[in-house]
Motif scaffolding. Sequence first.
Motif, mmCIF file in Angstrom:
data_model
loop_
_atom_site.group_PDB
_atom_site.id
_atom_site.type_symbol
_atom_site.label_atom_id
_atom_site.label_comp_id
_atom_site.label_asym_id
_atom_site.label_seq_id
_atom_site.Cartn_x
_atom_site.Cartn_y
_atom_site.Cartn_z
ATOM 1 N N ALA A 110 49.397 43.367 -34.152
ATOM 2 C CA ALA A 110 47.962 43.655 -34.273
ATOM 3 C C ALA A 110 47.130 42.900 -33.261
ATOM 4 O O ALA A 110 46.064 43.384 -32.849
ATOM 5 C CB ALA A 110 47.488 43.322 -35.686
ATOM 6 N N THR A 111 47.574 41.718 -32.856
ATOM 7 C CA THR A 111 46.760 40.863 -31.992
ATOM 8 C C THR A 111 47.308 40.750 -30.568
ATOM 9 O O THR A 111 46.782 39.967 -29.783
ATOM 10 C CB THR A 111 46.639 39.455 -32.598
ATOM 11 O OG1 THR A 111 47.963 38.886 -32.732
ATOM 12 C CG2 THR A 111 45.974 39.504 -33.965
ATOM 13 N N GLY A 112 48.335 41.512 -30.238
ATOM 14 C CA GLY A 112 48.830 41.515 -28.868
ATOM 15 C C GLY A 112 47.800 42.126 -27.934
ATOM 16 O O GLY A 112 47.062 43.053 -28.304
ATOM 17 N N ALA A 113 47.722 41.647 -26.721
ATOM 18 C CA ALA A 113 46.702 42.114 -25.781
ATOM 19 C C ALA A 113 46.792 43.627 -25.562
ATOM 20 O O ALA A 113 45.775 44.337 -25.612
ATOM 21 C CB ALA A 113 46.853 41.371 -24.453
ATOM 22 N N TYR A 114 47.990 44.128 -25.348
ATOM 23 C CA TYR A 114 48.151 45.556 -25.063
ATOM 24 C C TYR A 114 47.826 46.405 -26.288
ATOM 25 O O TYR A 114 47.215 47.473 -26.172
ATOM 26 C CB TYR A 114 49.568 45.820 -24.579
ATOM 27 C CG TYR A 114 49.764 47.174 -23.962
ATOM 28 C CD1 TYR A 114 48.982 47.589 -22.889
ATOM 29 C CD2 TYR A 114 50.742 48.036 -24.426
ATOM 30 C CE1 TYR A 114 49.166 48.839 -22.317
ATOM 31 C CE2 TYR A 114 50.940 49.279 -23.855
ATOM 32 C CZ TYR A 114 50.142 49.677 -22.799
ATOM 33 O OH TYR A 114 50.329 50.919 -22.232
ATOM 34 N N SER A 115 48.202 45.925 -27.459
ATOM 35 C CA SER A 115 47.872 46.642 -28.695
ATOM 36 C C SER A 115 46.367 46.745 -28.865
ATOM 37 O O SER A 115 45.835 47.795 -29.252
ATOM 38 C CB SER A 115 48.476 45.929 -29.910
ATOM 39 O OG SER A 115 49.862 45.774 -29.790
ATOM 40 N N LEU A 116 45.656 45.653 -28.597
ATOM 41 C CA LEU A 116 44.207 45.642 -28.765
ATOM 42 C C LEU A 116 43.521 46.538 -27.746
ATOM 43 O O LEU A 116 42.557 47.243 -28.074
ATOM 44 C CB LEU A 116 43.678 44.209 -28.665
ATOM 45 C CG LEU A 116 44.064 43.280 -29.815
ATOM 46 C CD1 LEU A 116 43.619 41.854 -29.526
ATOM 47 C CD2 LEU A 116 43.454 43.767 -31.129
ATOM 48 N N ILE A 117 43.993 46.514 -26.515
ATOM 49 C CA ILE A 117 43.413 47.395 -25.489
ATOM 50 C C ILE A 117 43.627 48.857 -25.883
ATOM 51 O O ILE A 117 42.698 49.679 -25.815
ATOM 52 C CB ILE A 117 44.037 47.106 -24.115
ATOM 53 C CG1 ILE A 117 43.579 45.733 -23.602
ATOM 54 C CG2 ILE A 117 43.659 48.190 -23.108
ATOM 55 C CD1 ILE A 117 44.303 45.265 -22.356
#
Length: 477
Positions: A110-117
């Motif tokens: 949920a908080t990975g950079a790519y997931s958030l983007i």
Amino acid sequence: MERPLAWRSVTLIAFVVFGVLLALSPGYGYHRDELYFRVLSEHPAWGYVDQPPLTPMLARAGIALFGDTVTGIRVFPALATAVLVVLMALVARELDGGKAAQTLVALGTATGAYSLIAGHTMLTSSFDLPLWAAAILFVLKALLREQPRWWLAAGMVIGLATYNKHLIALLVVGLAAGLLIAGPRRVLAGPWLWAGALVAVVIAVPNLLYQVANGWPQLEMAAALSADKGAEMRILFVPMQLIVFGPVVSVLAAFGFVRLWRDRRVRALAIAYPVAAALTLSSGGRFDYAAGLILLLFAAGCVSATASARVRPAGGFLVLNGLGSAVIALPLIPVTALAATPIAAVNEVSRESVGWPEFAAAVKGVRDALPPEEQARTAVLTGNYGEHGALVRAGVPGVYSGHNQLWEYGPPPETATTAILVDIGPRGRGLFETCAEKARVDNGVGLDNEEQDTPVYLCKGLTRPWSAMWPDARHFS
């Protein structure tokens, strides 16, 4: 015995990330890809020269259901990330991870950079990630449970994934190589894997027929991308593998690779990642093409962390990883301060989501200054799909571009003897008797993105018919 699912913590994390993404969705503005999808959504088709139809059609659904706003188009990406969180927790459970491991995986995903983007902005990867996760989950069920019927479910998801991106082929090739190299080879001798492959092909047939009927435009597009940025992508590939979801996720993914390698039942999936990475490197593809397999390795790494009683340090580091990722991936920095930070250089999505109203205003100002009778015979030509989409969104009539699929929607009418050119080079301006710069784009915050400081030209006296010059206007990137 199957591990219980950590429903409470996983569901809470999924709901929280969905809520945060929706709350922050108006930040900065549309990304250029969203403006493009908005245009493609008005032209429903089985495919486009640069992509399959799923993401544009989800853009169409989002606009219809939630409104033609930046938030409306971003509801489905936020929902896709929430679904991804749940799917990755299920992957961890399939790898014998208990509730603690599942919670760690949900938190890191949920908080990975790519997931958030991908959750904040409508991109093709917004939906590719959960599709890969679902396919990997069903493959694990088939391999670990000795229930080969799950190959049918995997085939169904893989077939559906071809309507979003053809990159699911990397997973298929990687898995096939892993099964051939490390086994279990009996899977290849059984009927269920091949039945699943047949299901995938049958579902993908309309998509494949579009490619055949149109001369495989995706191959032409891939070649153009490799020629354009292949060398840069090869240089960035390895360092970006370490930070695409954040460094903590990458460290745990390294442990996850070891865990999968040691388990002969799923060693094929450990091999799938280096195979997919090698194919991406050799073709000059983007560093995120194998991101779905990084999440698999991360899930396995979280199972190892909990098995060695390292839940608290892993959780603590993932929280720090998430905070750093949020600053990079989400519009938390005021737009007026963005240019003074390294975020715009790291996150292309952030810098290319700024300045579109100012861009459209500059072009509209040039058009509105013309007499009404001249406006009626004026076409607007843009160099890329983001510029085209921004002007269409702003209500500018008569906008055309030779970029990717937009070329198919031209040429301008022959009555358009006046043109406003944006991001068109000297060769294009040379088609007119006179061209004069009438404006220059300024996003107002000093951010150095693709449109900043772009001149707007007013050109008159077209020297060749549009129909004659339009074939030369086509370009892929």
